[in-house]
Design an enzyme around this catalytic site. Structure first.
Site, PDB file in Angstrom:
ATOM      1  N   LYS A  80       6.410 -10.301   1.752  1.00 27.57           N
ATOM      2  CA  LYS A  80       5.671 -10.854   0.606  1.00 27.57           C
ATOM      3  C   LYS A  80       6.300 -10.478  -0.728  1.00 27.57           C
ATOM      4  O   LYS A  80       6.571 -11.329  -1.552  1.00 27.57           O
ATOM      5  CB  LYS A  80       4.224 -10.355   0.601  1.00 27.57           C
ATOM      6  N   ARG A 122      -7.734  -9.061   0.661  1.00 31.26           N
ATOM      7  CA  ARG A 122      -7.466  -8.477   1.968  1.00 31.26           C
ATOM      8  C   ARG A 122      -8.718  -8.528   2.852  1.00 31.26           C
ATOM      9  O   ARG A 122      -8.629  -8.311   4.040  1.00 31.26           O
ATOM     10  CB  ARG A 122      -7.093  -6.999   1.809  1.00 31.26           C
ATOM     11  N   ARG A 143      12.870   0.005   4.717  1.00 30.79           N
ATOM     12  CA  ARG A 143      12.414  -0.412   3.383  1.00 30.79           C
ATOM     13  C   ARG A 143      12.433   0.759   2.397  1.00 30.79           C
ATOM     14  O   ARG A 143      11.955   1.851   2.699  1.00 30.79           O
ATOM     15  CB  ARG A 143      11.009  -0.996   3.483  1.00 30.79           C
ATOM     16  N   ARG A 151       8.164   4.762   0.949  1.00 27.64           N
ATOM     17  CA  ARG A 151       6.760   4.966   0.612  1.00 27.64           C
ATOM     18  C   ARG A 151       6.032   5.716   1.715  1.00 27.64           C
ATOM     19  O   ARG A 151       6.316   5.512   2.882  1.00 27.64           O
ATOM     20  CB  ARG A 151       6.099   3.600   0.385  1.00 27.64           C
ATOM     21  N   ARG A 201      -2.001   0.309   9.315  1.00 29.11           N
ATOM     22  CA  ARG A 201      -2.052  -0.849   8.415  1.00 29.11           C
ATOM     23  C   ARG A 201      -1.913  -2.157   9.186  1.00 29.11           C
ATOM     24  O   ARG A 201      -2.536  -3.147   8.840  1.00 29.11           O
ATOM     25  CB  ARG A 201      -0.952  -0.745   7.361  1.00 29.11           C
TER      26      ARG A 201
HETATM   27  P1  AMP Z   1       0.466  -2.772  -0.220  1.00 30.50           P
HETATM   28  O1  AMP Z   1       1.626  -2.363  -1.050  1.00 30.50           O
HETATM   29  O2  AMP Z   1      -0.027  -4.166  -0.517  1.00 30.50           O
HETATM   30  O3  AMP Z   1       0.678  -2.567   1.247  1.00 30.50           O
HETATM   31  O4  AMP Z   1      -0.748  -1.808  -0.631  1.00 30.50           O
HETATM   32  C1  AMP Z   1      -0.673  -0.409  -0.460  1.00 30.50           C
HETATM   33  C2  AMP Z   1      -2.064   0.159  -0.281  1.00 30.50           C
HETATM   34  O5  AMP Z   1      -2.877  -0.151  -1.436  1.00 30.50           O
HETATM   35  C3  AMP Z   1      -2.847  -0.432   0.889  1.00 30.50           C
HETATM   36  O6  AMP Z   1      -2.551   0.205   2.096  1.00 30.50           O
HETATM   37  C4  AMP Z   1      -4.284  -0.203   0.452  1.00 30.50           C
HETATM   38  O7  AMP Z   1      -4.671   1.143   0.650  1.00 30.50           O
HETATM   39  C5  AMP Z   1      -4.216  -0.444  -1.047  1.00 30.50           C
HETATM   40  N1  AMP Z   1      -4.507  -1.866  -1.350  1.00 30.50           N
HETATM   41  C6  AMP Z   1      -3.647  -2.795  -1.826  1.00 30.50           C
HETATM   42  N2  AMP Z   1      -4.252  -3.988  -1.970  1.00 30.50           N
HETATM   43  C7  AMP Z   1      -5.539  -3.814  -1.563  1.00 30.50           C
HETATM   44  C8  AMP Z   1      -6.667  -4.682  -1.443  1.00 30.50           C
HETATM   45  N3  AMP Z   1      -6.597  -5.990  -1.760  1.00 30.50           N
HETATM   46  N4  AMP Z   1      -7.831  -4.142  -0.993  1.00 30.50           N
HETATM   47  C9  AMP Z   1      -7.922  -2.847  -0.667  1.00 30.50           C
HETATM   48  N5  AMP Z   1      -6.892  -1.982  -0.728  1.00 30.50           N
HETATM   49  C10 AMP Z   1      -5.705  -2.452  -1.181  1.00 30.50           C
END
Ligand code: AMP
Length: 211
Positions: free
Chosen positions: A14, A89, A123, A156, A167
Site C-alpha cells: 500500500k 480498518r 522492509r 519497524r 497483524r
Molecule cells: P500500519 O503502518 O498501517 O500497519 O499501522 C501501524 C499500526 O498503527 C497498526 O498496527 C495499528 O496499531 C495502528 N493503526 C494504523 N491505522 C489504524 C486504524 N485505522 N485503526 C486502528 N489502528 C490503526
C-alpha cells in the site's frame, strides 16, 4: 473527486504504490500508521495514547483513530481528493468515514501469502520522513540511509515476526466485512499486487481508477 481507499494486507505494498500514485494523481497520501508514528515521535497526547496499543500489536481504539482522520481530511490539501492507507480498518471506522466524506473508489490489493512474507522480511523505513525501502526489492543507494532525506533506515517494531502474525490475523478478520460494506456501494476494484515491480501495480491501479 478522487477520494480513494487502499485496502491490502500488510506487505501488499500500500505505502509503496501510494507514494507513486500521489504524484500521478496529485493528491495527498494519508497513512494512519505514519500519522501515529509521527505523533509518537513528537510525543503528542494522541501519540502517547496510541503507542500502548501499537507496541502490543493491537489496533488503536476507533474514537482516537477517527478523530485523527477527521481532522486530517479537513485540511485544504484534501479538497481535490486523497488516498487513505490503513484507514478504515474496522466497520465502525468505515461507517464514521461515511458520515464525514464520500468515497469514490476502494482499491483492494490482492497478494499471495508467500509474496507478503518475502516482502516483509526485508522492509525498512526512514525514521525521519517515513519513506519505505526494501533490502532486496528497493534498496537505498547507501546502506541504512534514506535516499530522500538522509535519515536513518530501520526495521519497524511491528514488522518483526510475532507482531506480523498478529497483524495478519487481525487484517483477515476485519477486512472481510469492510470490503463487503464497500461492495454494497459498488466502489470496489481488485488489483493484482503480486508483481515485484511497484510501477506495474501502480499503473494497474490507475487503469482501474479510470475504468
Ligand atoms: P500500519 O503502518 O498501517 O500497519 O499501522 C501501524 C499500526 O498503527 C497498526 O498496527 C495499528 O496499531 C495502528 N493503526 C494504523 N491505522 C489504524 C486504524 N485505522 N485503526 C486502528 N489502528 C490503526
Amino acid at each position: 473527486m478522487k477520494n480513494i481507499i487502499l485496502i491490502g494486507a500488510q506487505g501488499a505494498g500500500k505505502g509503496t504504490y501510494a507514494s507513486l500514485l500521489k504524484v500521478d494523481l496529485d493528491i495527498p497520501h494519508i497513512s494512519t500508521g505514519d500519522m501515529f508514528r509521527e505523533a509518537i515521535k513528537n510525543q503528542t497526547p494522541v501519540g502517547l495514547e496510541a503507542k500502548k496499543f501499537i507496541d502490543a500489536g493491537n489496533l488503536v481504539p476507533d474514537e482516537v483513530t477517527i478523530k485523527l482522520v477527521d481532522e486530517r481530511l479537513k485540511k485544504p490539501d484534501c479538497k481535490k481528493g486523497y488516498m487513505l492507507d490503513g484507514f478504515p480498518r474496522t466497520l465502525p471506522q468505515a461507517q464514521a468515514l461515511d458520515r464525514i466524506t464520500k468515497i469514490n473508489h476502494v482499491i483492494v490489493l490482492d497478494v499471495r501469502e508467500d509474496v507478503v512474507l518475502q516482502r516483509l522480511g526485508g522492509r525498512i523505513q526512514c525514521r525521519k520522513c517515513a519513506a519505505i525501502f526494501h533490502l532486496t526489492n528497493l534498496p537505498p543507494k547507501k546502506k541504512g540511509i534514506c535516499d530522500k532525506c538522509g535519515g536513518e533506515l530501520y526495521t519497524r517494531e511491528d514488522d518483526k515476526p510475532e507482531a506480523i502474525r498478529k497483524r495478519l490475523a487481525t487484517f483477515h478478520e476485519q477486512s472481510g466485512p469492510l470490503i463487503a460494506f464497500y461492495e454494497n456501494k459498488g466502489v470496489v476494484h481488485h488489483a493484482d499486487a503480486n508483481s515485484p515491480v511497484p510501477r506495474e501495480v501502480a499503473d494497474e491501479i490507475l487503469k482501474l481508477l479510470k475504468a
